[in-house]
Enzyme design. Sequence first.
Site, short mmCIF file in Angstrom:
data_model
loop_
_atom_site.label_atom_id
_atom_site.label_comp_id
_atom_site.label_asym_id
_atom_site.label_seq_id
_atom_site.Cartn_x
_atom_site.Cartn_y
_atom_site.Cartn_z
N HIS A 310 0.76 -1.02 0.11
CA HIS A 310 0.04 0.17 0.00
C HIS A 310 0.84 1.22 0.05
O HIS A 310 1.72 1.30 0.57
CB HIS A 310 -1.10 -0.05 1.25
CG HIS A 310 -2.15 0.84 1.03
ND1 HIS A 310 -1.93 2.40 1.28
CD2 HIS A 310 -3.32 0.65 0.59
CE1 HIS A 310 -3.23 2.76 1.05
NE2 HIS A 310 -4.04 1.78 0.79
N ASP A 367 -7.90 -5.26 -0.18
CA ASP A 367 -8.35 -6.20 -1.18
C ASP A 367 -7.96 -7.60 -0.78
O ASP A 367 -8.45 -8.48 -1.84
CB ASP A 367 -7.91 -5.74 -2.47
CG ASP A 367 -8.54 -4.35 -2.89
OD1 ASP A 367 -9.78 -4.13 -2.72
OD2 ASP A 367 -7.64 -3.65 -3.26
N1 ACO Z 1 4.19 -7.54 -4.89
C1 ACO Z 1 5.47 -7.68 -4.90
N2 ACO Z 1 6.17 -6.59 -5.05
C2 ACO Z 1 5.64 -5.34 -4.65
C3 ACO Z 1 4.19 -5.32 -4.37
C4 ACO Z 1 3.29 -6.45 -4.46
N3 ACO Z 1 2.26 -6.49 -4.11
N4 ACO Z 1 3.71 -3.90 -4.03
C5 ACO Z 1 5.14 -3.30 -4.15
N5 ACO Z 1 6.25 -4.20 -4.44
C6 ACO Z 1 7.42 -3.64 -4.67
C7 ACO Z 1 7.80 -3.06 -6.07
O1 ACO Z 1 8.13 -4.05 -6.89
C8 ACO Z 1 8.99 -2.13 -5.55
O2 ACO Z 1 10.18 -3.06 -5.42
P1 ACO Z 1 11.56 -2.39 -5.96
O3 ACO Z 1 11.86 -1.31 -4.82
O4 ACO Z 1 12.44 -3.44 -5.90
O5 ACO Z 1 11.24 -1.72 -7.35
C9 ACO Z 1 8.65 -1.97 -4.17
O6 ACO Z 1 7.72 -2.81 -3.22
C10 ACO Z 1 7.78 -0.37 -3.90
O7 ACO Z 1 6.67 -0.78 -4.82
P2 ACO Z 1 5.91 0.63 -5.48
O8 ACO Z 1 5.05 0.10 -6.61
O9 ACO Z 1 7.00 1.51 -5.88
O10 ACO Z 1 4.98 1.04 -4.21
P3 ACO Z 1 3.84 1.82 -4.53
O11 ACO Z 1 3.55 2.59 -3.13
O12 ACO Z 1 3.94 2.98 -5.89
O13 ACO Z 1 2.54 1.04 -4.88
C11 ACO Z 1 0.81 -0.43 -4.62
C12 ACO Z 1 1.61 0.73 -3.96
C13 ACO Z 1 0.40 -0.08 -5.94
C14 ACO Z 1 -0.43 -0.75 -3.87
C15 ACO Z 1 1.64 -1.68 -4.94
O14 ACO Z 1 1.83 -2.18 -3.53
C16 ACO Z 1 1.10 -3.06 -5.60
O15 ACO Z 1 1.08 -2.77 -6.74
N6 ACO Z 1 0.32 -3.82 -4.89
C17 ACO Z 1 -0.50 -4.77 -5.61
C18 ACO Z 1 -1.82 -4.29 -6.06
C19 ACO Z 1 -2.77 -4.03 -5.07
O16 ACO Z 1 -3.03 -4.74 -4.06
N7 ACO Z 1 -3.36 -2.82 -5.14
C20 ACO Z 1 -4.68 -2.57 -4.03
C21 ACO Z 1 -3.97 -1.37 -3.17
S1 ACO Z 1 -5.13 -0.82 -1.89
C22 ACO Z 1 -6.27 -0.08 -2.75
O17 ACO Z 1 -5.89 0.86 -3.83
C23 ACO Z 1 -7.63 -0.32 -2.52
#
Ligand code: ACO
Length: 432
Positions: A310, A367
């Site tokens: 998140h 979620d």
């Molecule tokens: N699985 C694996 N790796 C992940 C995940 C995940 N679910 N989420 C983040 N990471 C990793 C990224 O690859 C990144 O790694 P790096 O530093 O090696 O490049 C690091 O963690 C940071 O991730 P970002 O995408 O930069 O974090 P951001 O804050 O932009 O994204 C998000 C948050 C979009 C929710 C992300 O965690 C994600 O894609 N989660 C999966 C989708 C999801 O469940 N979305 C629902 C969110 S809740 C809502 O909106 C209601």
Amino acid sequence: MAGSEKKLTAKLVLPDSKEVQLPVTVGTEDEHAIDIRSLRQETGYITLDTGYMNTGSTTSAITYLDGEQGILRYRGYPIEELAEKSNFVETAYLLINGQLPTVAEREVFGRMLTRHSLIHEDMHQFFAGYPPTSHPMAVLSAMVTSLSAYYPDSLDRNSSMDLHITRLLSKVRTIAAFAYKKSIGQPLIYPKNSLNYCGNFLHMMFAVPSEDYEISPILEKAVNQLLILHADHEQNCSTSTVRMVGSSGANLYASIAAGILALWGPLHGGANQAVIEMLEEIKSSGTDYKKFLDDVKNKRDNRRLMGFGHRVYKNFDPRAKILKKMCDEVLNHLGVKDPLLDIAKSMEEVALKDDYFVSKKLYPNVDFYSGIIYRALGIPTNMFTVMFALGRLPGWIAHWKEMVDDKDTKIGRPRQIYTGERVRKYVPIDQR
Ligand code: ACO
């Protein structure tokens, strides 16, 4: 930072050694923000913050959340307490109006929601125009935009907004259920005035004209709780979209339709559908979930563990905590044994001990378990994000209203740093 508690300032030293003092704004919960509104005018500099990781787009009195502590409060009330003691209609009132309703206010609000549940009969034809494979989010967003055509006075923001707000809250529920009925080829079921908000939704979703439908109190309670947990989450992607679209002067229906579309993406509200698809893929492929987790960690095909991570919560998502407990309760009560729940729990257990997820502060979000509950309630996978939209609606409305009422609101228009070509001369086509 310097100055008295009331007038904090921050000093910024620019590359040419020029110094600027910037005011600091402090929120109710002691959150600090450097106010850069005068920065460009004073210095020519702008700030660059892709994905708005550090940018406060507004001040707001609606929702407080602390991602480090796992705190979420609507208008000061902890989410845990609202989920346990309130219901969705009361929570919607709270978010939109700022305080819990009195008995009389609650009654008037409930009556208004009941009275406005029908949609114009002509709109029924729209549903017939979509192919049966249409995603209900496509239908929902188009229908919400269409409402502005049926209520043209909504284009004037001085018209009765309370009426449009209740219309929207009531009709989106009807549209969501109709979109589902259309997708499975069943006749549309009209709302029933004797039922309350969530009961009426279940009735429109699951009743058929040929049979009586009894609303299970357990289902009704679960829907109430799920909608409460989704009702607001401050400046998330879809809410910021609603505010951005609304800041141009766009009407309420158009702004909310834009929020619905932003929610649809799998990184936002679409994640609840993506979680189930991921769990189903693991189950049907017969592969070990640990192999899937390895793929995620190795970023194979940019895989992510959907329902994890998140932008704001870096410790735990309080909504996920409530949902995990609720998931067990609902499934136990309904006597549902879902193998996807077992896979989800095992994956969570492993991920929470794995250095990849721990070091990146990735925890289950709202979620991760909500889809399993929706499945147990009989709600099909492609309707999950619609359920989220129904829940988030009061939050979007509250933010739209706050934005409209705020005299400091300006059209949302970020700047950019240009990285393209410098000026060049046009070359006629025969010389290229
Ligand atoms: N699985 C694996 N790796 C992940 C995940 C995940 N679910 N989420 C983040 N990471 C990793 C990224 O690859 C990144 O790694 P790096 O530093 O090696 O490049 C690091 O963690 C940071 O991730 P970002 O995408 O930069 O974090 P951001 O804050 O932009 O994204 C998000 C948050 C979009 C929710 C992300 O965690 C994600 O894609 N989660 C999966 C989708 C999801 O469940 N979305 C629902 C969110 S809740 C809502 O909106 C209601």
